[in-house]
Scaffold this motif. Sequence first.
Motif, PDB file in Angstrom:
ATOM      1  N   LEU A 195       0.858  -1.191   0.000  1.00 42.82           N
ATOM      2  CA  LEU A 195       0.000   0.000   0.000  1.00 42.82           C
ATOM      3  C   LEU A 195       0.887   1.232   0.000  1.00 42.82           C
ATOM      4  CD1 LEU A 195       0.340   1.088   3.109  1.00 42.82           C
ATOM      5  CD2 LEU A 195      -1.289  -0.700   3.569  1.00 42.82           C
ATOM      6  N   LYS A 196       0.306   2.305  -0.545  1.00 41.14           N
ATOM      7  CA  LYS A 196       1.085   3.549  -0.636  1.00 41.14           C
ATOM      8  C   LYS A 196       0.432   4.629   0.201  1.00 41.14           C
ATOM      9  CE  LYS A 196       1.320   6.235  -4.400  1.00 41.14           C
ATOM     10  NZ  LYS A 196       1.770   7.032  -5.569  1.00 41.14           N
ATOM     11  N   VAL A 197       1.281   5.448   0.808  1.00 42.08           N
ATOM     12  CA  VAL A 197       0.802   6.621   1.549  1.00 42.08           C
ATOM     13  C   VAL A 197       1.520   7.857   1.006  1.00 42.08           C
ATOM     14  CG1 VAL A 197       0.265   5.327   3.628  1.00 42.08           C
ATOM     15  CG2 VAL A 197       2.541   6.328   3.364  1.00 42.08           C
ATOM     16  N   PHE A 198       0.914   8.992   1.269  1.00 40.38           N
ATOM     17  CA  PHE A 198       1.468  10.272   0.817  1.00 40.38           C
ATOM     18  C   PHE A 198       1.812  11.143   2.021  1.00 40.38           C
ATOM     19  CE2 PHE A 198       0.595  10.515  -3.801  1.00 40.38           C
ATOM     20  CZ  PHE A 198      -0.167   9.372  -3.965  1.00 40.38           C
ATOM     21  N   THR A 199       2.884  11.895   1.871  1.00 38.81           N
ATOM     22  CA  THR A 199       3.211  12.898   2.900  1.00 38.81           C
ATOM     23  C   THR A 199       2.819  14.292   2.411  1.00 38.81           C
ATOM     24  OG1 THR A 199       5.399  13.338   2.018  1.00 38.81           O
ATOM     25  CG2 THR A 199       5.226  11.528   3.607  1.00 38.81           C
ATOM     26  N   VAL A 227       5.889   4.940  -0.101  1.00 33.02           N
ATOM     27  CA  VAL A 227       5.650   6.329   0.281  1.00 33.02           C
ATOM     28  C   VAL A 227       6.018   7.303  -0.840  1.00 33.02           C
ATOM     29  CG1 VAL A 227       7.915   6.593   1.446  1.00 33.02           C
ATOM     30  CG2 VAL A 227       6.008   8.075   2.101  1.00 33.02           C
ATOM     31  N   HIS A 228       5.094   8.235  -1.088  1.00 33.53           N
ATOM     32  CA  HIS A 228       5.394   9.421  -1.901  1.00 33.53           C
ATOM     33  C   HIS A 228       5.846  10.469  -0.895  1.00 33.53           C
ATOM     34  CE1 HIS A 228       4.144  12.694  -4.983  1.00 33.53           C
ATOM     35  NE2 HIS A 228       4.743  13.298  -3.967  1.00 33.53           N
ATOM     36  N   ALA A 229       7.133  10.805  -0.943  1.00 38.93           N
ATOM     37  CA  ALA A 229       7.729  11.612   0.122  1.00 38.93           C
ATOM     38  C   ALA A 229       8.107  13.016  -0.358  1.00 38.93           C
ATOM     39  CB  ALA A 229       8.968  10.878   0.653  1.00 38.93           C
ATOM     40  N   VAL A 282      10.390   3.510  -1.150  1.00 39.20           N
ATOM     41  CA  VAL A 282      10.272   4.931  -1.481  1.00 39.20           C
ATOM     42  C   VAL A 282      10.085   5.056  -2.991  1.00 39.20           C
ATOM     43  CG1 VAL A 282      11.301   7.213  -1.232  1.00 39.20           C
ATOM     44  CG2 VAL A 282      11.860   5.413   0.427  1.00 39.20           C
ATOM     45  N   VAL A 283       8.923   5.607  -3.386  1.00 38.50           N
ATOM     46  CA  VAL A 283       8.622   5.691  -4.827  1.00 38.50           C
ATOM     47  C   VAL A 283       9.243   6.943  -5.433  1.00 38.50           C
ATOM     48  CG1 VAL A 283       6.470   4.373  -4.569  1.00 38.50           C
ATOM     49  CG2 VAL A 283       6.381   6.881  -4.550  1.00 38.50           C
ATOM     50  N   HIS A 284       9.338   6.930  -6.717  1.00 34.80           N
ATOM     51  CA  HIS A 284       9.840   8.027  -7.585  1.00 34.80           C
ATOM     52  C   HIS A 284      10.833   8.981  -6.909  1.00 34.80           C
ATOM     53  CE1 HIS A 284       6.646  10.274  -5.625  1.00 34.80           C
ATOM     54  NE2 HIS A 284       5.667   9.906  -6.450  1.00 34.80           N
ATOM     55  N   VAL A 285      11.974   8.422  -6.507  1.00 37.20           N
ATOM     56  CA  VAL A 285      13.026   9.264  -5.903  1.00 37.20           C
ATOM     57  C   VAL A 285      13.626  10.136  -7.009  1.00 37.20           C
ATOM     58  CG1 VAL A 285      15.250   9.261  -4.719  1.00 37.20           C
ATOM     59  CG2 VAL A 285      13.513   7.537  -4.141  1.00 37.20           C
ATOM     60  N   CYS A 332       4.961  17.164 -12.967  1.00 33.84           N
ATOM     61  CA  CYS A 332       4.739  15.944 -12.194  1.00 33.84           C
ATOM     62  C   CYS A 332       5.354  16.196 -10.825  1.00 33.84           C
ATOM     63  CB  CYS A 332       5.383  14.735 -12.865  1.00 33.84           C
ATOM     64  SG  CYS A 332       7.169  14.853 -13.046  1.00 33.84           S
ATOM     65  N   SER A 333       4.983  15.378  -9.879  1.00 36.93           N
ATOM     66  CA  SER A 333       5.525  15.544  -8.526  1.00 36.93           C
ATOM     67  C   SER A 333       6.071  14.233  -8.015  1.00 36.93           C
ATOM     68  CB  SER A 333       4.437  16.035  -7.578  1.00 36.93           C
ATOM     69  OG  SER A 333       4.092  17.352  -7.932  1.00 36.93           O
ATOM     70  N   PRO A 334       7.287  14.261  -7.459  1.00 38.23           N
ATOM     71  CA  PRO A 334       8.210  15.386  -7.395  1.00 38.23           C
ATOM     72  C   PRO A 334       8.567  15.891  -8.789  1.00 38.23           C
ATOM     73  CG  PRO A 334       9.251  13.330  -6.674  1.00 38.23           C
ATOM     74  CD  PRO A 334       7.838  13.027  -6.877  1.00 38.23           C
TER      75      PRO A 334
END
Length: 527
Positions: A195-199, A227-229, A282-285, A332-334
């Motif tokens: 599962l993914k969470v967002f900060t 996590v989208h951090a 950690v996604v899309h670093v 896009c983010s980041p």
Amino acid sequence: MRTPPSIRCRSNRCRCDRWRHWRRGCWCAGTRCRTIANCGQGSRAVEFDTVIHGGTIVTASERYAGDIGITDGRICAVAERLAGGTRRIDAGGRLVMPGGIEAHAHIAQESASGIMTADGYLSGSISAAFGGNSSFIPFAAQHRGQSIDDVIATYDARARPSVIDYSWHLIVSDPTEEVLHDQLPRAFARGITSLKVFTTYDLLNIGDAGMLDILSVARDHGALTMVHAENHAMVAWMNGELGARGLTAPKYHALSRPELAEEEAINRAITLAQLSGAPLFVVHVSTAGGAARVQRARGEGGQVFAETCPQYLALTRDDLDRPGMEGAKFICSPPLRDAATQDALWRHVQTGTFDSVSSDHAPYRFDGTGKLMHGQGAPYPKIANGMPGIAARLPWLFSEGVVKGRLRLEDFVALTSTNAARIFGAAKKGRITPGMDADIAIWNPEAVRKVTLADQHDNMDFTPFEGMELTGVPEIVMTRGEVIVAHGTLHGKEGQGRFFARAPMGRTGRPGMPVKEVELMRAGAGQ
Ligand code: URP
Ligand code: ZN
Ligand code: ZN
């Protein structure tokens, strides 16, 4: 039990006139007949549904000349040479690799502000297949107030048309007690084990306390938290500062989400995972500092995984400064960074900090249904975040990585398929070995192609990779032994893809990053 029929041996290699059992091979095995293969389904080369022959097989650890026998959708033999096969696919001069597993894609998903992605499961899966993917794991997103059971029922229906196999990562935005202790465990038991969470983002950000709750529940059930951090307050502050100065053109999106904001949030997410003793992905670093923090956590024994995406390696914030609103396509983010960060990210790809390179396919069209929903000239905070790339991911990485000498072929396989299967518990995918699903992509490593929108086969009206000249083309893509795409033609049928359940994470053999106080607390409670 049904008795298997006996059939006369008609193997290419065996000329004996004996009868054999359907599942046990020729009775003369070991004397004249050499058709016994290591096939769990049966052992007659002549009865393979498909044999892929003459190619170079590439796995995450090696490459060799060999043939692959496929029966009932499974790889059932890999050998130097295999005879037979109802269908024989000539892979001479080609690379035969595990089909890609796209582990980060937004398909038939509403953004938090309610904008639907342009691709549903039909166009999204077709686009993925043309790009060399045999399966994918998009997100199933919970919006606040929604139950996880409803989310899964919704995506069950949405995913039905898929032409390739699929699973989901949940997105959790509302971690109530019921969600945490009743609904999530039910989802994990069904094989939805990540599962993914967002900060960040007003409607998704769950805060530190929410994240600790989710990490703990995930840890207890062997699920993986992604996590989208990005630090939400830092982004909000930058938005205020830029807005006050009237700086709202698309190019300011890149400034509004500083590298520092990602680095801080990755550090925080890793620290929270450490406290709760949970694994983290950690996604899309997109930053050197964020990647270095992941690397450090691993060095300290943490079960921390990470990905980056082609856009952070291929494009820069200068692309946001294209004329008029064109820059909106690159929001896009980041956000996209600069050339120095690209170099640093490549080094992390090469040295193993990143487990995978995913597309983060988030297709919002350049019209009123997507990027321009708030009109031409909308300020950057009102422009949908995300860009397409599910079909471009593998060809781009092959060309820029393998062909340009930055990556070994084996690394390419690991980064695009095998690691995702291992980390996300797809036990039957991502490897070429007997017993695995026959999810295979056959590549022409020398074909040269310019990226066009038409070649993406998605439902978009632009591709950020337009015009790039790439070497290497996935010519044939199979899912469970069925050819989905061959030489630019779709063969897959709507609805042919199946949901695949995923296993929980193994935790053995991991040192972890123990926290003194937590250890003392557990000891005090006799745990
Ligand atoms: O900008 C992006 N990546 N949009 C998609 C949603 C997300 O943050 O992953
Ligand atoms: Zn994200
Ligand atoms: Zn995403």
